[in-house]
Design a protein around this motif. Structure first.
Motif, short mmCIF file in Angstrom:
data_model
loop_
_atom_site.label_atom_id
_atom_site.label_comp_id
_atom_site.label_asym_id
_atom_site.label_seq_id
_atom_site.Cartn_x
_atom_site.Cartn_y
_atom_site.Cartn_z
N LEU A 17 0.81 -1.20 0.00
CA LEU A 17 0.00 0.00 0.00
C LEU A 17 0.85 1.26 0.00
O LEU A 17 0.59 2.20 -0.75
CB LEU A 17 -0.92 -0.01 1.22
N GLN A 18 1.91 1.23 0.83
CA GLN A 18 2.72 2.43 0.88
C GLN A 18 3.43 2.68 -0.44
O GLN A 18 3.62 3.81 -0.86
CB GLN A 18 3.76 2.32 2.01
N PHE A 19 3.76 1.60 -1.08
CA PHE A 19 4.47 1.76 -2.35
C PHE A 19 3.56 2.43 -3.39
O PHE A 19 3.93 3.35 -4.08
CB PHE A 19 4.93 0.40 -2.86
N PHE A 20 2.35 1.92 -3.47
CA PHE A 20 1.47 2.42 -4.52
C PHE A 20 0.23 3.15 -4.02
O PHE A 20 -0.48 3.73 -4.80
CB PHE A 20 0.97 1.25 -5.38
N ARG A 21 -0.05 3.04 -2.74
CA ARG A 21 -1.32 3.51 -2.22
C ARG A 21 -2.44 3.02 -3.14
O ARG A 21 -3.20 3.77 -3.71
CB ARG A 21 -1.31 5.03 -2.09
N LEU A 22 -2.48 1.68 -3.28
CA LEU A 22 -3.43 1.11 -4.22
C LEU A 22 -4.85 1.43 -3.81
O LEU A 22 -5.21 1.26 -2.66
CB LEU A 22 -3.29 -0.43 -4.25
N PRO A 23 -5.68 1.84 -4.72
CA PRO A 23 -7.07 2.08 -4.39
C PRO A 23 -7.86 0.78 -4.36
O PRO A 23 -7.58 -0.13 -5.13
CB PRO A 23 -7.57 2.97 -5.51
N LEU A 66 -2.50 -3.37 -14.20
CA LEU A 66 -3.68 -4.14 -14.60
C LEU A 66 -4.93 -3.60 -13.91
O LEU A 66 -6.01 -3.53 -14.49
CB LEU A 66 -3.49 -5.63 -14.26
N TYR A 67 -4.76 -3.21 -12.64
CA TYR A 67 -5.88 -2.66 -11.89
C TYR A 67 -6.40 -1.39 -12.57
O TYR A 67 -7.60 -1.22 -12.80
CB TYR A 67 -5.46 -2.37 -10.44
N LYS A 68 -5.45 -0.49 -12.91
CA LYS A 68 -5.85 0.78 -13.53
C LYS A 68 -6.50 0.53 -14.89
O LYS A 68 -7.49 1.16 -15.24
CB LYS A 68 -4.62 1.70 -13.70
N GLN A 69 -5.91 -0.39 -15.64
CA GLN A 69 -6.45 -0.69 -16.97
C GLN A 69 -7.86 -1.28 -16.86
O GLN A 69 -8.74 -0.97 -17.64
CB GLN A 69 -5.51 -1.68 -17.69
N ALA A 70 -8.03 -2.15 -15.86
CA ALA A 70 -9.32 -2.83 -15.70
C ALA A 70 -10.40 -1.86 -15.24
O ALA A 70 -11.58 -2.05 -15.54
CB ALA A 70 -9.19 -3.98 -14.70
N THR A 71 -10.02 -0.84 -14.51
CA THR A 71 -11.05 0.07 -13.98
C THR A 71 -11.15 1.38 -14.77
O THR A 71 -12.25 1.85 -15.08
CB THR A 71 -10.77 0.40 -12.50
N ASP A 72 -9.99 1.95 -15.15
CA ASP A 72 -10.02 3.25 -15.84
C ASP A 72 -9.84 3.14 -17.35
O ASP A 72 -10.02 4.10 -18.08
CB ASP A 72 -8.90 4.16 -15.32
N GLY A 73 -9.37 1.97 -17.82
CA GLY A 73 -9.08 1.84 -19.25
C GLY A 73 -7.65 2.29 -19.54
O GLY A 73 -6.84 2.45 -18.63
N PRO A 74 -7.32 2.51 -20.83
CA PRO A 74 -5.95 2.87 -21.21
C PRO A 74 -5.46 4.13 -20.51
O PRO A 74 -6.25 5.04 -20.20
CB PRO A 74 -6.06 3.11 -22.72
N CYS A 75 -4.16 4.17 -20.27
CA CYS A 75 -3.55 5.29 -19.54
C CYS A 75 -3.74 6.60 -20.32
O CYS A 75 -3.36 6.70 -21.48
CB CYS A 75 -2.05 4.99 -19.38
N ASN A 76 -4.33 7.59 -19.66
CA ASN A 76 -4.54 8.88 -20.34
C ASN A 76 -4.00 10.02 -19.48
O ASN A 76 -4.39 11.17 -19.62
CB ASN A 76 -6.03 9.10 -20.63
N MET A 77 -3.10 9.67 -18.54
CA MET A 77 -2.54 10.68 -17.64
C MET A 77 -1.25 11.23 -18.26
O MET A 77 -0.55 10.51 -18.96
CB MET A 77 -2.16 10.04 -16.29
N PRO A 78 -0.91 12.48 -17.97
CA PRO A 78 0.38 12.99 -18.45
C PRO A 78 1.53 12.25 -17.77
O PRO A 78 1.40 11.84 -16.60
CB PRO A 78 0.36 14.47 -18.04
N LYS A 79 2.60 12.06 -18.50
CA LYS A 79 3.73 11.30 -17.94
C LYS A 79 4.40 12.13 -16.83
O LYS A 79 4.74 13.30 -17.05
CB LYS A 79 4.75 11.02 -19.06
N ASP A 84 10.37 12.10 -10.67
CA ASP A 84 9.28 11.49 -9.88
C ASP A 84 9.30 9.99 -10.15
O ASP A 84 8.43 9.43 -10.83
CB ASP A 84 7.96 12.13 -10.31
N LEU A 85 10.31 9.30 -9.58
CA LEU A 85 10.62 7.94 -10.01
C LEU A 85 9.47 6.95 -9.84
O LEU A 85 9.16 6.18 -10.74
CB LEU A 85 11.86 7.43 -9.26
N VAL A 86 8.84 6.97 -8.65
CA VAL A 86 7.80 5.98 -8.39
C VAL A 86 6.61 6.19 -9.32
O VAL A 86 6.14 5.26 -9.98
CB VAL A 86 7.35 6.05 -6.91
N ASN A 87 6.15 7.45 -9.39
CA ASN A 87 4.98 7.69 -10.25
C ASN A 87 5.30 7.46 -11.72
O ASN A 87 4.44 7.04 -12.49
CB ASN A 87 4.45 9.11 -10.04
N LYS A 88 6.54 7.70 -12.08
CA LYS A 88 6.93 7.47 -13.48
C LYS A 88 6.90 5.95 -13.79
O LYS A 88 6.41 5.53 -14.82
CB LYS A 88 8.34 8.03 -13.73
#
Ligand SMILES: CCCCCC/C=C/C(=O)SCCNC(=O)CCNC(=O)[C@H](O)C(C)(C)COP(=O)(O)OP(=O)(O)OC[C@H]1O[C@@H](n2cnc3c(N)ncnc32)[C@H](O)[C@@H]1OP(=O)(O)O
Length: 391
Positions: A17-23, A66-79, A84-88
């Motif tokens: 959780l701390q690594f990703f703060r997975l929703p 996979l979680y993000k893809q399954a819930t939000d679909g293809p990545c549409n966030m700015p890189k 910002d190593l972890v988020n990148k």
């Protein structure tokens, strides 16, 4: 369309959780998922919380993506920015899934979680038992080493003919290979044959007779071929000897085919009162042109390895004496290439015609089901079984 409500999870698995703060998602779908159900997906999210061991950053990235893809679909966030190593890393993992459909991402998420820990076994007991069965299956041997998952057809006394059980085991092996740590997946055969195609006694030994075998066969075949159409990693055939029937037609769905010069390629469907499968009615004319495809699929012309190479069905032919050494050395090198890059490139190629391939597969299975019950086919199979005819 999926209506998605997200809330942050309580701290159930600190490192993860701390690594990703997975929703944790509460997802309400208005139409059923294609494969893994919404319930399976939610169970898998709960199982992640129960992981006793940290699965490592690569797996966590994969889960996140996979979680993000399954819930939000293809990545549409700015890189995210370069510092910002972890988020990148998270963004790159998600973005690497390209246009993978939500349903497939959900299925891959469920599969990945169920492969991670004993705690995942409880609610996916059926699948786990099936996984073990595939690993234990004597006729299909699956190993993973040097970035390569190897699926070996291991029934040499019957020239590696495919039983109903082997089709099921291969479906499962491909499912597992799609989410394991390997970069590429390879099929080959034990003994002098690569594979003599469908085991012709599948139809004669079925308890419910030909009618039931034909119905079962059409369902199994469709799922079997679908698992090749949808397989996300590079899929390579190492054709160590003669290939017959479905072992040949499937090659049109592989990404590379390496053959010993002892291999031959034979699709005697008319001789057997049958019709082409594994999308070959579409892939073969596309690969070799309709005149050459007709010779193979209608007239049952057997090709040598060099002829198959000249028609574009085979990537490269090797002398039998050095075949194994040369091919495996090369594949080990390929397996070191960046896996996500290979996956994305394959996806770009395959996505152009995935829908078409699924439609062709469905039509071929319907046609075959009727052919299996025809007099032409029943006679041909009976002739083989009663030892009156071989190819
Ligand atoms: C879910 C269902 C999906 C179905 C998809 C549709 C698929 C269609 C096809 O794949 S069509 C192609 C089917 N295959 C064949 O027609 C091949 C039949 N076999 C042969 O003609 C010959 O066995 C041979 C040319 C492959 C090899 O000949 P030879 O070198 O002389 O060896 P043997 O014939 O003595 O074979 C040894 C042993 O293996 C048995 N065997 C070989 N192939 C098959 C087979 N396809 N089905 C069942 N059994 C096979 C053979 O009977 C011998 O057994 P025995 O030692 O006699 O017990």
């Amino acid at each position: 369309m999926a209506a998605v409500t997200l809330r942050r999870a309580r701290c159930w698995c600190p490192s993860l959780l701390q690594f990703f703060r997975l929703p944790v998602a509460q997802v309400h779908l208005s139409r059923p998922a294609m494969r893994a159900s919404q319930q399976d997906f939610e169970n898998a999210m709960n199982q992640v919380k129960l992981l006793k061991q940290d699965p490592g950053n690569q797996v966590k990235l994969k889960l996140y993506a996979l979680y993000k893809q399954a819930t939000d679909g293809p990545c549409n966030m700015p890189k995210p920015g370069v510092f910002d190593l972890v988020n990148k890393a998270k963004w790159e993992a998600w973005n690497s899934l390209g246009s993978l459909p939500k349903e497939t991402a959900r299925q891959n998420y469920v599969d990945l979680v169920s492969s991670l820990s004993p705690s995942a076994e409880a609610s996916s007991q059926g699948k786990h038992e099936a996984d073990e069965k595939a690993q234990k299956s004597k006729d299909i041997v699956v190993t993973s080493e040097d970035g390569i998952t190897k699926i070996v057809l291991n029934r040499p006394t019957k020239k590696n003919a495919l039983t109903f059980e082997m089709y099921q085991d291969i479906i499962l092996a491909l499912k597992n290979a799609s989410t394991d740590n390997s970069a590429i997946t390879v099929f080959t055969g034990t003994g002098d044959y690569y594979c003599s195609g469908n085991d012709l006694t599948n139809f004669t030994s079925a308890a419910g007779g030909m009618e039931e075998a034909a119905s079962k066969g059409a369902v199994v075949l469709r799922e079997f071929v679908n698992s090749f159409i949808d397989f996300p990693k590079p899929l390579v055939a190492v054709v160590n000897g003669p290939a017959v029937g479905i072992a040949v037609t499937l090659l049109g769905l592989f990404d590379a085919v390496y053959a010993s010069d002892k291999a031959t390629f034979h699709t005697p469907f008319s001789h057997l009162g049958q019709s082409p499968e594994a999308c070959s009615s579409y892939t073969f004319p596309k690969i070799m042109g309709s005149a050459k495809a007709t010779e193979m699929l209608l007239f049952g012309k057997k090709l040598t390895a060099r002829e198959a190479w000249a028609q574009g069905l085979v990537s490269e032919v090797f002398p039998d004496s050095t075949f194994e050494k040369e091919v495996w050395t090369r594949l080990k090198g390929y397996a070191k290439l960046p896996p996500n890059s290979m996956r994305i490139s394959k996806e770009l190629i395959r996505n152009n015609e995935k829908e078409k391939l699924h439609a062709v597969n469905a039509e071929e299975c319907t046609t075959l089901k009727a052919k299996w019950l025809s007099e032409e086919c029943i006679n041909a199979i009976m002739n083989f079984v009663s030892r009156k005819a071989k190819l």
